[in-house]
Design a protein around this motif. Structure first.
Motif, PDB file in Angstrom:
ATOM      1  N   LEU A 137       0.846  -1.175   0.000  1.00  0.00           N
ATOM      2  CA  LEU A 137       0.000   0.000   0.000  1.00  0.00           C
ATOM      3  C   LEU A 137       0.880   1.222   0.000  1.00  0.00           C
ATOM      4  O   LEU A 137       1.897   1.226   0.686  1.00  0.00           O
ATOM      5  CB  LEU A 137      -0.939   0.015   1.193  1.00  0.00           C
ATOM      6  CG  LEU A 137      -2.001  -1.068   1.200  1.00  0.00           C
ATOM      7  CD1 LEU A 137      -2.809  -0.994   2.473  1.00  0.00           C
ATOM      8  CD2 LEU A 137      -2.912  -0.954   0.008  1.00  0.00           C
ATOM      9  N   PRO A 138       0.605   2.269  -0.665  1.00  0.00           N
ATOM     10  CA  PRO A 138      -0.510   2.435  -1.584  1.00  0.00           C
ATOM     11  C   PRO A 138      -0.284   1.679  -2.885  1.00  0.00           C
ATOM     12  O   PRO A 138       0.820   1.259  -3.176  1.00  0.00           O
ATOM     13  CB  PRO A 138      -0.547   3.941  -1.832  1.00  0.00           C
ATOM     14  CG  PRO A 138       0.852   4.379  -1.640  1.00  0.00           C
ATOM     15  CD  PRO A 138       1.432   3.462  -0.576  1.00  0.00           C
ATOM     16  N   ALA A 139      -1.353   1.540  -3.646  1.00  0.00           N
ATOM     17  CA  ALA A 139      -1.287   0.799  -4.902  1.00  0.00           C
ATOM     18  C   ALA A 139      -0.325   1.468  -5.857  1.00  0.00           C
ATOM     19  O   ALA A 139      -0.084   2.675  -5.779  1.00  0.00           O
ATOM     20  CB  ALA A 139      -2.678   0.713  -5.537  1.00  0.00           C
ATOM     21  N   ASN A 171       0.226   2.658 -11.841  1.00  0.00           N
ATOM     22  CA  ASN A 171      -0.570   2.158 -12.952  1.00  0.00           C
ATOM     23  C   ASN A 171      -1.692   1.238 -12.496  1.00  0.00           C
ATOM     24  O   ASN A 171      -2.606   0.968 -13.251  1.00  0.00           O
ATOM     25  CB  ASN A 171       0.312   1.414 -13.956  1.00  0.00           C
ATOM     26  CG  ASN A 171       1.191   2.359 -14.740  1.00  0.00           C
ATOM     27  OD1 ASN A 171       0.879   3.527 -14.877  1.00  0.00           O
ATOM     28  ND2 ASN A 171       2.289   1.849 -15.239  1.00  0.00           N
ATOM     29  N   ASP A 172      -1.623   0.718 -11.273  1.00  0.00           N
ATOM     30  CA  ASP A 172      -2.622  -0.231 -10.796  1.00  0.00           C
ATOM     31  C   ASP A 172      -4.013   0.401 -10.748  1.00  0.00           C
ATOM     32  O   ASP A 172      -4.997  -0.212 -11.135  1.00  0.00           O
ATOM     33  CB  ASP A 172      -2.221  -0.770  -9.424  1.00  0.00           C
ATOM     34  CG  ASP A 172      -3.048  -1.966  -9.013  1.00  0.00           C
ATOM     35  OD1 ASP A 172      -3.378  -2.780  -9.899  1.00  0.00           O
ATOM     36  OD2 ASP A 172      -3.363  -2.082  -7.816  1.00  0.00           O
ATOM     37  N   LEU A 215      -5.116   2.865 -12.572  1.00  0.00           N
ATOM     38  CA  LEU A 215      -5.572   3.073 -13.948  1.00  0.00           C
ATOM     39  C   LEU A 215      -6.077   1.760 -14.545  1.00  0.00           C
ATOM     40  O   LEU A 215      -7.118   1.737 -15.201  1.00  0.00           O
ATOM     41  CB  LEU A 215      -4.445   3.648 -14.798  1.00  0.00           C
ATOM     42  CG  LEU A 215      -4.768   3.925 -16.261  1.00  0.00           C
ATOM     43  CD1 LEU A 215      -5.833   5.006 -16.359  1.00  0.00           C
ATOM     44  CD2 LEU A 215      -3.517   4.315 -17.010  1.00  0.00           C
ATOM     45  N   TYR A 216      -5.370   0.678 -14.302  1.00  0.00           N
ATOM     46  CA  TYR A 216      -5.787  -0.626 -14.818  1.00  0.00           C
ATOM     47  C   TYR A 216      -7.131  -1.028 -14.219  1.00  0.00           C
ATOM     48  O   TYR A 216      -7.995  -1.552 -14.918  1.00  0.00           O
ATOM     49  CB  TYR A 216      -4.740  -1.692 -14.502  1.00  0.00           C
ATOM     50  CG  TYR A 216      -3.596  -1.733 -15.476  1.00  0.00           C
ATOM     51  CD1 TYR A 216      -3.342  -2.876 -16.209  1.00  0.00           C
ATOM     52  CD2 TYR A 216      -2.775  -0.632 -15.681  1.00  0.00           C
ATOM     53  CE1 TYR A 216      -2.292  -2.929 -17.112  1.00  0.00           C
ATOM     54  CE2 TYR A 216      -1.734  -0.668 -16.577  1.00  0.00           C
ATOM     55  CZ  TYR A 216      -1.490  -1.814 -17.292  1.00  0.00           C
ATOM     56  OH  TYR A 216      -0.459  -1.863 -18.193  1.00  0.00           O
ATOM     57  N   ARG A 217      -7.303  -0.801 -12.907  1.00  0.00           N
ATOM     58  CA  ARG A 217      -8.581  -1.158 -12.283  1.00  0.00           C
ATOM     59  C   ARG A 217      -9.708  -0.272 -12.790  1.00  0.00           C
ATOM     60  O   ARG A 217     -10.820  -0.729 -13.007  1.00  0.00           O
ATOM     61  CB  ARG A 217      -8.488  -1.051 -10.761  1.00  0.00           C
ATOM     62  CG  ARG A 217      -7.869  -2.281 -10.140  1.00  0.00           C
ATOM     63  CD  ARG A 217      -7.986  -2.276  -8.646  1.00  0.00           C
ATOM     64  NE  ARG A 217      -7.122  -1.214  -8.111  1.00  0.00           N
ATOM     65  CZ  ARG A 217      -7.479  -0.394  -7.129  1.00  0.00           C
ATOM     66  NH1 ARG A 217      -8.643  -0.505  -6.559  1.00  0.00           N
ATOM     67  NH2 ARG A 217      -6.659   0.535  -6.701  1.00  0.00           N
ATOM     68  N   PHE A 218      -9.435   1.007 -12.990  1.00  0.00           N
ATOM     69  CA  PHE A 218     -10.463   1.925 -13.474  1.00  0.00           C
ATOM     70  C   PHE A 218     -10.899   1.567 -14.891  1.00  0.00           C
ATOM     71  O   PHE A 218     -12.097   1.563 -15.201  1.00  0.00           O
ATOM     72  CB  PHE A 218      -9.947   3.364 -13.430  1.00  0.00           C
ATOM     73  CG  PHE A 218     -10.907   4.363 -14.004  1.00  0.00           C
ATOM     74  CD1 PHE A 218     -12.048   4.725 -13.313  1.00  0.00           C
ATOM     75  CD2 PHE A 218     -10.679   4.929 -15.249  1.00  0.00           C
ATOM     76  CE1 PHE A 218     -12.938   5.632 -13.834  1.00  0.00           C
ATOM     77  CE2 PHE A 218     -11.557   5.843 -15.774  1.00  0.00           C
ATOM     78  CZ  PHE A 218     -12.691   6.195 -15.065  1.00  0.00           C
ATOM     79  N   LEU A 219      -9.950   1.262 -15.766  1.00  0.00           N
ATOM     80  CA  LEU A 219     -10.271   0.953 -17.157  1.00  0.00           C
ATOM     81  C   LEU A 219     -10.762  -0.476 -17.348  1.00  0.00           C
ATOM     82  O   LEU A 219     -11.453  -0.772 -18.308  1.00  0.00           O
ATOM     83  CB  LEU A 219      -9.047   1.194 -18.047  1.00  0.00           C
ATOM     84  CG  LEU A 219      -8.601   2.644 -18.194  1.00  0.00           C
ATOM     85  CD1 LEU A 219      -7.335   2.710 -19.031  1.00  0.00           C
ATOM     86  CD2 LEU A 219      -9.683   3.493 -18.802  1.00  0.00           C
ATOM     87  N   GLY A 220     -10.376  -1.376 -16.465  1.00  0.00           N
ATOM     88  CA  GLY A 220     -10.761  -2.773 -16.620  1.00  0.00           C
ATOM     89  C   GLY A 220      -9.746  -3.563 -17.423  1.00  0.00           C
ATOM     90  O   GLY A 220     -10.070  -4.599 -17.984  1.00  0.00           O
ATOM     91  N   GLY A 221      -8.526  -3.104 -17.472  1.00  0.00           N
ATOM     92  CA  GLY A 221      -7.465  -3.779 -18.210  1.00  0.00           C
ATOM     93  C   GLY A 221      -6.436  -2.768 -18.672  1.00  0.00           C
ATOM     94  O   GLY A 221      -6.461  -1.609 -18.265  1.00  0.00           O
ATOM     95  N   PRO A 249      -4.670  -0.069 -20.981  1.00  0.00           N
ATOM     96  CA  PRO A 249      -5.281   0.975 -21.815  1.00  0.00           C
ATOM     97  C   PRO A 249      -5.369   0.599 -23.293  1.00  0.00           C
ATOM     98  O   PRO A 249      -6.359   0.905 -23.952  1.00  0.00           O
ATOM     99  CB  PRO A 249      -4.367   2.183 -21.603  1.00  0.00           C
ATOM    100  CG  PRO A 249      -3.757   1.968 -20.262  1.00  0.00           C
ATOM    101  CD  PRO A 249      -3.596   0.488 -20.139  1.00  0.00           C
ATOM    102  N   LEU A 250      -4.354  -0.092 -23.816  1.00  0.00           N
ATOM    103  CA  LEU A 250      -4.372  -0.474 -25.223  1.00  0.00           C
ATOM    104  C   LEU A 250      -5.467  -1.502 -25.515  1.00  0.00           C
ATOM    105  O   LEU A 250      -6.191  -1.388 -26.507  1.00  0.00           O
ATOM    106  CB  LEU A 250      -2.998  -1.021 -25.637  1.00  0.00           C
ATOM    107  CG  LEU A 250      -2.794  -1.257 -27.118  1.00  0.00           C
ATOM    108  CD1 LEU A 250      -2.983   0.045 -27.897  1.00  0.00           C
ATOM    109  CD2 LEU A 250      -1.414  -1.821 -27.371  1.00  0.00           C
TER     110      LEU A 250
END
Length: 101
Positions: free
Chosen positions: A8-10, A13-14, A16-22, A24-25
């Motif tokens: 912690l903290p995450a 990029n973690d 961003l990955y959780r927000f986008l669902g994978g 970005p590309l």
């Protein structure tokens, strides 16, 4: 699991990955494919991307002009879709992965 440890903290990029669902590309690629698919469906209905408000108004005007033929039209499209959707759904339920309780 008690042995799993997460720093912690995450990571930067973690989140961003959780927000986008994978990544970005991959998310961008999926969104592009989904946009093309939805565009084809909307074009089949008669929508025009340059004048979407006029296209929506014309769609409702055509439905109003059809009167009770609209019910027949919707029923035929429902049956056409159900011929594919219902068997695929049933097969996915019968042969799908077992669910734990």
């Amino acid at each position: 699991m008690p042995d799993d440890v997460r720093d912690l903290p995450a990571g930067q990029n973690d989140g961003l990955y959780r927000f986008l669902g994978g990544s970005p590309l991959s998310v961008a690629f999926r969104l592009i494919l989904l946009s093309i698919l939805v565009g084809v469906v909307l074009a089949a209905v008669g929508f025009d991307p340059w004048n979407i408000i006029h296209s929506i108004r014309m769609l409702f005007q055509r439905l109003w002009d059809l009167g009770f033929d609209t019910i027949n039209w919707l029923w035929r499209y429902f049956l056409l879709g159900a011929v594919i959707v219902i068997p695929v759904w049933l097969l996915s339920r019968l042969f799908g992965a077992p669910r734990g309780r």
